[in-house]
Design a protein around this motif. Structure first.
Motif, PDB file in Angstrom:
ATOM      1  N   LEU A 274       0.740  -1.227  -0.133  1.00 48.40           N
ATOM      2  CA  LEU A 274       0.024  -0.030  -0.036  1.00 48.40           C
ATOM      3  C   LEU A 274       0.995   1.177   0.055  1.00 48.40           C
ATOM      4  O   LEU A 274       0.386   2.274  -0.724  1.00 48.40           O
ATOM      5  N   LEU A 275       1.932   1.345   0.863  1.00 51.85           N
ATOM      6  CA  LEU A 275       2.885   2.664   0.744  1.00 51.85           C
ATOM      7  C   LEU A 275       3.421   2.598  -0.599  1.00 51.85           C
ATOM      8  O   LEU A 275       3.623   3.781  -1.023  1.00 51.85           O
ATOM      9  N   LEU A 276       3.807   1.522  -1.226  1.00 49.73           N
ATOM     10  CA  LEU A 276       4.335   1.703  -2.781  1.00 49.73           C
ATOM     11  C   LEU A 276       3.322   2.398  -3.517  1.00 49.73           C
ATOM     12  O   LEU A 276       3.876   3.235  -4.564  1.00 49.73           O
ATOM     13  N   VAL A 278       0.728   4.254  -2.829  1.00 49.44           N
ATOM     14  CA  VAL A 278       0.621   5.576  -2.418  1.00 49.44           C
ATOM     15  C   VAL A 278       1.705   6.451  -3.007  1.00 49.44           C
ATOM     16  O   VAL A 278       1.646   7.667  -3.428  1.00 49.44           O
ATOM     17  N   SER A 279       2.979   5.873  -3.030  1.00 47.86           N
ATOM     18  CA  SER A 279       4.119   6.597  -3.370  1.00 47.86           C
ATOM     19  C   SER A 279       3.798   6.979  -4.993  1.00 47.86           C
ATOM     20  O   SER A 279       4.321   8.129  -5.364  1.00 47.86           O
ATOM     21  N   GLY A 280       3.348   5.905  -5.656  1.00 44.58           N
ATOM     22  CA  GLY A 280       3.445   6.167  -6.919  1.00 44.58           C
ATOM     23  C   GLY A 280       2.196   7.138  -7.284  1.00 44.58           C
ATOM     24  O   GLY A 280       2.163   8.144  -7.993  1.00 44.58           O
ATOM     25  N   LEU A 281       1.067   7.043  -6.614  1.00 36.85           N
ATOM     26  CA  LEU A 281      -0.062   7.782  -6.817  1.00 36.85           C
ATOM     27  C   LEU A 281       0.204   9.444  -6.273  1.00 36.85           C
ATOM     28  O   LEU A 281      -0.060  10.490  -7.150  1.00 36.85           O
ATOM     29  N   GLY A 282       1.143   9.331  -5.192  1.00 31.31           N
ATOM     30  CA  GLY A 282       1.700  10.822  -4.778  1.00 31.31           C
ATOM     31  C   GLY A 282       2.448  11.479  -6.036  1.00 31.31           C
ATOM     32  O   GLY A 282       2.230  12.729  -6.148  1.00 31.31           O
ATOM     33  N   PHE A 283       3.367  10.691  -6.498  1.00 30.64           N
ATOM     34  CA  PHE A 283       4.137  11.169  -7.663  1.00 30.64           C
ATOM     35  C   PHE A 283       3.323  11.739  -8.768  1.00 30.64           C
ATOM     36  O   PHE A 283       3.631  12.881  -9.456  1.00 30.64           O
ATOM     37  N   ILE A 284       2.452  10.898  -9.250  1.00 30.38           N
ATOM     38  CA  ILE A 284       1.442  11.264 -10.311  1.00 30.38           C
ATOM     39  C   ILE A 284       0.637  12.348 -10.072  1.00 30.38           C
ATOM     40  O   ILE A 284       0.402  13.356 -10.909  1.00 30.38           O
ATOM     41  N   LEU A 285       0.347  12.624  -8.899  1.00 32.18           N
ATOM     42  CA  LEU A 285      -0.717  13.784  -8.695  1.00 32.18           C
ATOM     43  C   LEU A 285       0.320  14.991  -8.400  1.00 32.18           C
ATOM     44  O   LEU A 285      -0.028  16.154  -9.204  1.00 32.18           O
ATOM     45  N   GLN A 286       1.412  14.814  -8.158  1.00 28.81           N
ATOM     46  CA  GLN A 286       2.372  16.067  -7.906  1.00 28.81           C
ATOM     47  C   GLN A 286       2.719  16.420  -9.354  1.00 28.81           C
ATOM     48  O   GLN A 286       2.811  17.554  -9.705  1.00 28.81           O
ATOM     49  N   PHE A 287       2.961  15.392 -10.260  1.00 26.88           N
ATOM     50  CA  PHE A 287       3.283  15.601 -11.718  1.00 26.88           C
ATOM     51  C   PHE A 287       2.028  16.523 -12.545  1.00 26.88           C
ATOM     52  O   PHE A 287       2.366  17.657 -13.120  1.00 26.88           O
ATOM     53  N   PHE A 288       0.834  16.224 -12.264  1.00 28.97           N
ATOM     54  CA  PHE A 288      -0.240  17.065 -12.767  1.00 28.97           C
ATOM     55  C   PHE A 288      -0.450  18.278 -12.071  1.00 28.97           C
ATOM     56  O   PHE A 288      -0.633  19.086 -12.908  1.00 28.97           O
ATOM     57  N   LYS A 289      -0.102  18.308 -10.782  1.00 28.81           N
ATOM     58  CA  LYS A 289      -0.603  19.548 -10.111  1.00 28.81           C
ATOM     59  C   LYS A 289       0.626  20.615 -10.318  1.00 28.81           C
ATOM     60  O   LYS A 289       0.175  21.812 -10.210  1.00 28.81           O
ATOM     61  N   ILE A 337      11.192  -1.130  -4.575  1.00 22.05           N
ATOM     62  CA  ILE A 337      11.196  -0.444  -3.320  1.00 22.05           C
ATOM     63  C   ILE A 337      12.057   0.796  -3.160  1.00 22.05           C
ATOM     64  O   ILE A 337      11.701   1.975  -2.465  1.00 22.05           O
ATOM     65  N   PHE A 338      13.344   0.686  -3.652  1.00 21.96           N
ATOM     66  CA  PHE A 338      14.205   1.959  -3.619  1.00 21.96           C
ATOM     67  C   PHE A 338      13.686   3.167  -4.190  1.00 21.96           C
ATOM     68  O   PHE A 338      13.741   4.378  -3.934  1.00 21.96           O
ATOM     69  N   ALA A 339      13.204   2.707  -5.522  1.00 19.41           N
ATOM     70  CA  ALA A 339      12.431   3.813  -6.250  1.00 19.41           C
ATOM     71  C   ALA A 339      11.436   4.587  -5.603  1.00 19.41           C
ATOM     72  O   ALA A 339      11.168   5.581  -5.687  1.00 19.41           O
ATOM     73  N   SER A 340      10.627   3.642  -4.769  1.00 20.92           N
ATOM     74  CA  SER A 340       9.299   4.216  -4.224  1.00 20.92           C
ATOM     75  C   SER A 340      10.034   5.139  -3.030  1.00 20.92           C
ATOM     76  O   SER A 340       9.363   6.161  -2.757  1.00 20.92           O
ATOM     77  N   VAL A 341      10.903   4.741  -2.308  1.00 25.79           N
ATOM     78  CA  VAL A 341      11.537   5.472  -1.133  1.00 25.79           C
ATOM     79  C   VAL A 341      12.090   6.779  -1.753  1.00 25.79           C
ATOM     80  O   VAL A 341      12.055   7.992  -1.130  1.00 25.79           O
ATOM     81  N   MET A 342      12.859   6.690  -2.972  1.00 27.61           N
ATOM     82  CA  MET A 342      13.112   7.948  -3.323  1.00 27.61           C
ATOM     83  C   MET A 342      12.257   9.088  -3.632  1.00 27.61           C
ATOM     84  O   MET A 342      12.132  10.203  -3.531  1.00 27.61           O
ATOM     85  N   ILE A 343      10.906   8.355  -4.485  1.00 25.40           N
ATOM     86  CA  ILE A 343       9.739   9.273  -4.509  1.00 25.40           C
ATOM     87  C   ILE A 343       9.026   9.758  -3.235  1.00 25.40           C
ATOM     88  O   ILE A 343       8.884  11.008  -3.372  1.00 25.40           O
ATOM     89  N   LEU A 344       9.027   9.033  -2.353  1.00 29.02           N
ATOM     90  CA  LEU A 344       8.454   9.387  -0.959  1.00 29.02           C
ATOM     91  C   LEU A 344       9.332  10.687  -0.734  1.00 29.02           C
ATOM     92  O   LEU A 344       8.750  11.544   0.333  1.00 29.02           O
ATOM     93  N   GLN A 345      10.655  10.547  -0.586  1.00 27.38           N
ATOM     94  CA  GLN A 345      11.496  11.720  -0.169  1.00 27.38           C
ATOM     95  C   GLN A 345      11.148  12.822  -0.837  1.00 27.38           C
ATOM     96  O   GLN A 345      11.120  13.766  -0.347  1.00 27.38           O
ATOM     97  N   GLN A 346      11.066  12.715  -2.110  1.00 22.29           N
ATOM     98  CA  GLN A 346      10.951  13.958  -3.188  1.00 22.29           C
ATOM     99  C   GLN A 346       9.605  14.299  -2.745  1.00 22.29           C
ATOM    100  O   GLN A 346       9.565  15.672  -2.583  1.00 22.29           O
ATOM    101  N   LEU A 347       8.430  13.909  -2.361  1.00 25.59           N
ATOM    102  CA  LEU A 347       7.116  14.139  -2.151  1.00 25.59           C
ATOM    103  C   LEU A 347       7.413  15.127  -0.703  1.00 25.59           C
ATOM    104  O   LEU A 347       6.695  16.287  -0.683  1.00 25.59           O
ATOM    105  N   TRP A 352       1.675  10.963   2.974  1.00 25.86           N
ATOM    106  CA  TRP A 352       1.751   9.935   1.968  1.00 25.86           C
ATOM    107  C   TRP A 352       2.181   8.617   2.925  1.00 25.86           C
ATOM    108  O   TRP A 352       1.827   7.640   2.580  1.00 25.86           O
ATOM    109  N   TRP A 353       3.119   8.812   3.754  1.00 23.41           N
ATOM    110  CA  TRP A 353       3.914   7.692   4.543  1.00 23.41           C
ATOM    111  C   TRP A 353       2.565   7.324   5.511  1.00 23.41           C
ATOM    112  O   TRP A 353       2.505   6.160   5.646  1.00 23.41           O
ATOM    113  N   LEU A 354       1.883   8.172   6.087  1.00 24.42           N
ATOM    114  CA  LEU A 354       0.835   7.836   6.769  1.00 24.42           C
ATOM    115  C   LEU A 354      -0.389   6.931   6.371  1.00 24.42           C
ATOM    116  O   LEU A 354      -0.737   6.119   6.989  1.00 24.42           O
TER     117      LEU A 354
END
Length: 532
Positions: A274-276, A278-289, A337-347, A352-354
């Motif tokens: 679920l965290l992975l 969420v990280s993908g969705l967060g990046f997509i939303l940030q991309f369009f926003k 996993i490492f790509a997702s953590v890199m995205i979460l750090q960027q967000l 997103w973590w919660l």
């Protein structure tokens, strides 16, 4: 908070090693690999391998060589423990390579979190505590891609090519010789896709120099000659064309639909799925926003791009192959996993973590409580209630700790807590598993057979309607012959030892029809031993 990743490495190593020491080997795969290696030593085969006289061309030679070395050094009993190190240590090696690879892009705390997530993810953790060659192959695939990225960085900085490009080929070769075509195709196709994306395909020869490629092909050719000499044309055909047809085009083993890995990834990446997502969705939303700020806020680094390229390329490649298993997804897990953590750090937002951690924390805390209201279901499990309660208690305790950390918004600490939950599950299982080895493996029934056989004249060992029981030759140091009909069992010499799984009634009935009965009969777990 985990201060240093080596703490987690040590805990993981100790728990994984304990699980190997305490449990029996499974007869279908683990015992089979040792049986194949033992047969190769006895028949002096080094390139062509056989399983009870039948061609076994499913795997290349390197992993069997490792087992053969273990048998030579420590005997058949010690070989399993020796070989298990080639699952545990590569798992740690992958985590460390990925940590060092991303140390300039992930903050130290985030790097440690990525390590914890990788090692404690379901499939990765499971593959580290079984005897299979997949983790070792995954290590060399990771190393090959790491060396490629270092070489790519040098090229971007206009530095002269270094020995890294030869290490790319070396690690790909080792991955190929350990597991087969995936070890070659995954890194090569990923590098191709990445260079194509970067519009740098013209630089292909910089990473795959002609001399290195020729040497690579020469070694493969020598391997082929060794196979042809050791096993003949038929073996060589089975290893190449036969395996391509059996697994790649029209699978006769493990056939699954094309969407299999998209379907199974959610379970294989637990408890982080679920965290992975969420990280993908967060990046997509940030991309369009923030599309106008793409260059500054949403642009991925070359490292993250490579990780995502490996993931996408790997999923497409594995999905195109007809034969599919969850374990084939293993080499992609470090990159996911490492790509997702890199995205979460960027967000850089705790929400997103919660959102990714709260549901699994709630489930970990609530599930044990709910299970207590279904004791009738617990009674049906193949474990005692006390052991089930011990496991549930571990889940509950860590669930409470994780939830407390999340309520304090300490999401990094919560990740470590969930990672420790997974290790705690393996630790509890490792401590109680000796009680259930008769359900897991065949060592106990093998010991019983060795005790009884001399009493009845040592007339040999037989497996009734169960091919995997032939692998018990590892314990007997003599062949276990397969019989598939009741008539064959009845015609055996008096004193012959027959081992079967849930088929003993057929033999007893056939003997009774002739006015006979077994000289001895006993059941150990799922297996029954009869003496003719």
């Amino acid at each position: 908070m985990l201060k240093h990743r080596y703490t987690f490495y040590f805990a993981f190593f100790a728990i994984a090693l304990l699980s190997f020491i305490n449990r029996d080997l499974t007869p279908v795969n683990e015992l089979k690999y040792i049986s194949i290696a033992l047969e190769a030593l006895q028949s002096n085969h080094w390139f062509a391998f056989y399983n009870h006289g039948q061609i076994y061309a499913d795997k290349p030679p390197v992993y069997f060589w490792i087992i053969m070395v273990g048998i030579k050094l420590f005997g058949t009993n010690g070989a399993a423990l020796f070989t298990c190190l080639f699952s545990i240590l590569p798992a740690i090696g992958i985590a460390e390579v990925m940590h060092r690879w991303t140390k300039h892009e992930l903050k130290p705390a985030m790097g440690n979190i990525a390590v914890v997530m990788l090692i404690s993810s379901g499939l990765f953790l499971a593959c580290a505590i079984i005897l299979r060659m997949d983790m070792l192959m995954a290590l060399f695939i990771t190393l090959a891609l790491y060396q490629f990225h270092l070489a790519f960085i040098r090229q971007q900085q206009y530095l002269a090519p270094s020995a890294q490009r030869y290490f790319i080929l070396l690690f790909i070769l080792l991955a190929l010789l350990i597991k087969g075509p995936v070890g070659l195709l995954l890194p090569v196709l990923s590098i191709f896709a990445f260079l194509w994306q970067k519009k740098s395909l013209k630089q292909w020869s910089l990473y795959f120099p002609l001399k290195g490629v020729l040497l690579f092909l020469l070694i493969i050719g020598l391997w082929g000659l060794g196979i042809d000499y050791d096993g003949g044309h038929q073996y060589l055909y089975q290893l190449t064309i036969g395996q391509a047809l059996k697994r790649g085009i029209h699978a006769s083993v493990h056939p699954e639909p094309i969407y299999y890995y998209l379907q199974s990834a959610f379970s294989t990446l637990q408890p982080w799925s679920l965290l992975l997502v969420v990280s993908g969705l967060g990046f997509i939303l940030q991309f369009f926003k923030s599309k106008s700020q793409l260059e500054t806020q949403s642009k991925l680094s070359d490292t993250a791009c490579l990780f995502l390229t490996v993931t996408i390329t790997g999923v497409v490649m594995l999905s195109a192959v007809s034969s599919k298993l969850e374990i084939y997804f293993l080499p992609l897990m470090p990159f996911v996993i490492f790509a997702s953590v890199m995205i979460l750090q960027q967000l850089n937002e705790r929400k997103w973590w919660l959102w990714g951690l709260y549901p699994i924390a709630v489930l970990t805390m609530i599930a044990p409580i709910v299970a207590l209201f279904f004791t009738s279901a617990l009674d049906k499990l193949p474990v005692s209630l006390s052991d089930a309660y011990l496991l549930l208690a571990s889940l509950f305790i860590f669930g409470v700790i994780t939830m407390g950390l999340l309520l304090k918004q300490k999401y990094q600490h919560a990740v470590v807590s969930l990672g420790c939950t997974m290790l705690a599950i393996i630790l509890v299982a490792a401590l109680v598993v000796p009680k259930y080895n008769n359900l897991l493996g065949v060592e106990q029934v093998a010991n019983l057979a060795q005790q009884q056989s001399p009493k009845y004249g040592n007339q040999g060992y037989y497996a009734y309607k169960k091919e995997s029981l032939q692998n018990m030759d590892v314990y007997f140091n003599q062949p276990v012959r397969l019989i598939n009909t009741v008539q064959q069992a009845v015609n055996l010499k008096v004193g012959s030892v027959i081992i079967t799984k849930n088929k003993q009634a057929e033999i007893i009935k056939a003997l009774a029809a002739k006015g006979q009965k077994p000289s001895y009969i006993n059941t150990e777990g799922k297996y029954t031993l009869l003496v003719r």
